[in-house]
Design an enzyme around this catalytic site. Structure first.
Site, PDB file in Angstrom:
ATOM      1  N   ARG A 230       8.815 -79.077  62.039  1.00  0.00           N
ATOM      2  CA  ARG A 230       7.414 -79.491  62.215  1.00  0.00           C
ATOM      3  C   ARG A 230       6.685 -78.638  63.250  1.00  0.00           C
ATOM      4  NH1 ARG A 230       6.028 -83.546  65.430  1.00  0.00           N
ATOM      5  NH2 ARG A 230       7.970 -84.688  65.118  1.00  0.00           N
TER       6      ARG A 230
ATOM      7  N   TYR B  72     -16.568 -79.773  49.086  1.00  0.00           N
ATOM      8  CA  TYR B  72     -15.436 -80.438  48.444  1.00  0.00           C
ATOM      9  C   TYR B  72     -15.474 -81.940  48.763  1.00  0.00           C
ATOM     10  CZ  TYR B  72     -10.575 -81.543  47.412  1.00  0.00           C
ATOM     11  OH  TYR B  72      -9.435 -82.112  46.931  1.00  0.00           O
TER      12      TYR B  72
ATOM     13  N   ASP C  95     -14.361 -72.710  54.851  1.00  0.00           N
ATOM     14  CA  ASP C  95     -13.405 -73.058  53.798  1.00  0.00           C
ATOM     15  C   ASP C  95     -13.487 -71.944  52.753  1.00  0.00           C
ATOM     16  OD1 ASP C  95     -12.121 -74.034  51.517  1.00  0.00           O
ATOM     17  OD2 ASP C  95     -12.690 -76.108  51.925  1.00  0.00           O
TER      18      ASP C  95
ATOM     19  N   LYS D  53      -4.626 -74.199  45.492  1.00  0.00           N
ATOM     20  CA  LYS D  53      -5.476 -73.565  44.500  1.00  0.00           C
ATOM     21  C   LYS D  53      -4.994 -72.129  44.251  1.00  0.00           C
ATOM     22  CE  LYS D  53      -7.329 -77.538  45.170  1.00  0.00           C
ATOM     23  NZ  LYS D  53      -8.473 -77.799  46.020  1.00  0.00           N
TER      24      LYS D  53
END
Ligand SMILES: *Cc1c(COP(=O)(O)O)cnc(C)c1O
Length: 392
Positions: free
Chosen positions: A56, A111, A183, A208
């Site tokens: 992590r 989005y 973005d 994507k």
């Protein structure tokens, strides 16, 4: 100094080759934790020296590090962080760089998930937000406040493909002491490199085009050493780390980004021209068309027009439904950036979270259909739309 390799070469080579056994492909380091050579080494790594410790904790694993090095090379950033999703990357960005009392100015056409995160979650923590038409720099200037800490742009924007001027808005933000985040999911670094245009940080959904094959969930943030350093601890604490297998899939996906994006855009242009001349189509939104309101700006700040478009079909929502139900090759699905063509209906699907009046004001009408154009042979995609439109 050695000449920087060209983009496609960096897609293939950047970040690769760091492994002790000479494996040609970067291995998947499928491990949760790392064994230290000594207590002293462990203490050094925990006090901030570079090194792997726990999955992590950035740099996570060598597989993540290879992926991050590759995407940094492509975006032109110094450092990056890999996340479990695009939304996790955005959450870490906002939690790291904003606090209660700060103001966030965001693009209004955005989005749906980002809209929800900003409008309903950030506001719970005392962050002021405003959604502004960032295609108009006058409106950006007029809406900057004393406490504006971040300007968040999505360009081209989902789903209307509106384009905002990253360089100019970055300058307005900098003068006001705010950072600019972009973005870059739709354009990808193949077509647009916001950091080189003046943005401070880029976030992207790897789900994507980066993964590119519609088979993973992931996100990334790329920026300067300093900015990414300030996001590291919040990212570790928020816990939205990318999985190792996803990091490997993203690393592999990026090796063909340049080939895929060129073909996505070629096909999208053909489909845009076909739809534009179709009698049942009212309007096509694609930055490559001369009728797009920011066509010239897109031409300056992007090196191509991308693989996403949307269009309004005559006859509104019913006609759109009939079209979507009659496509055979193209799939009715959300998400985008996969090798195959995906079609969706923003107002009942991805953008249903926006109030109807907001959607209509922004041009996200009930008849708007969004297409993520794949890398099939264009004639087959066009034939599918031709057939589908005949049934409308
Ligand atoms: C998909 C998407 C996101 C969110 O990414 P996830 O990986 O689904 O969390 C953010 N921005 C844009 C433009 C997207 O298309």
């Amino acid at each position: 100094m050695e000449r920087e390799k060209s983009f496609g070469t960096r897609c293939v080579h950047a970040g690769e080759g760091h492994n002790p056994f000479g494996a040609h492909a970067t291995p998947i380091y499928q491990t949760s934790t790392f064994v230290f050579e000594s207590a002293e080494q462990a203490a050094a790594i925990f006090s901030g020296q570079p090194g792997y410790r726990y999955i992590r904790s950035p740099p996570n694993t060598p597989t993540h590090a290879a992926f991050v090095e590759k995407i940094c090379s492509l975006e032109g950033g110094k450092a990056g962080l890999a996340f479990s999703s695009g939304m996790a990357a955005e959450t870490a960005l906002f939690l790291s760089l904003l606090e209660s009392g700060d103001h966030l100015l965001s693009t209004n056409i955005i989005y749906g998930g980002t809209y929800g995160l900003i409008s309903s979650l950030l506001t719970k923590f005392g962050i002021e937000v405003s959604f502004v038409d960032t295609t108009d720099q006058g409106q950006v200037k007029a809406n900057m406040r004393e406490n504006t800490r971040m300007v968040f742009l999505e360009t081209p924007a989902n789903p209307t493909m509106a384009v905002s001027d990253i360089g100019e808005i970055g300058r307005i933000a900098r003068e006001a002491g705010a950072i600019t985040a972009v973005d870059n999911t739709f354009a990808t670094p193949y077509f647009q490199q916001p950091l080189r245009l003046g943005a401070d940080v880029v976030v992207e959904s790897c789900t994507k085009y980066i993964g590119g094959h519609g088979d993973l969930l992931g996100g990334v943030a790329v920026g300067s050493n300093e900015l990414i350093q300030s996001m590291k601890r919040p990212a570790l604490l928020a816990g939205g780390t990318m999985g190792t297998h996803e990091a490997w899939l993203c690393l592999r996906g990026l090796k063909t980004l340049h080939l895929r994006m060129a073909r996505h855009a070629e096909n999208a242009m053909q489909l845009a021209l076909f739809l534009e001349s179709h009698p049942k189509v009212q309007k096509v939104n694609y930055p490559g068309l001369a009728c797009h309101p920011q066509h010239l700006l897109a031409g300056r700040q992007m090196s191509g027009w991308g693989g996403m478009l949307s269009f309004e079909i005559k006859g509104g929502v019913e006609a759109g439904r009939r079209l979507m139900n009659n496509l055979r090759l193209c799939s009715l699905a959300v998400s985008l950036g996969s090798v195959d063509t995906l079609v969706e209906h923003p107002s009942s699907m991805t953008h249903a979270v926006m109030p109807r009046e907001t959607r209509e004001r922004l041009g996200i009408s009930d008849g708007l259909v969004r297409v993520s154009v794949g890398i099939e042979d264009a004639e087959d995609v066009l034939a599918d739309f031709e057939r589908g439109l005949e049934m409308v």
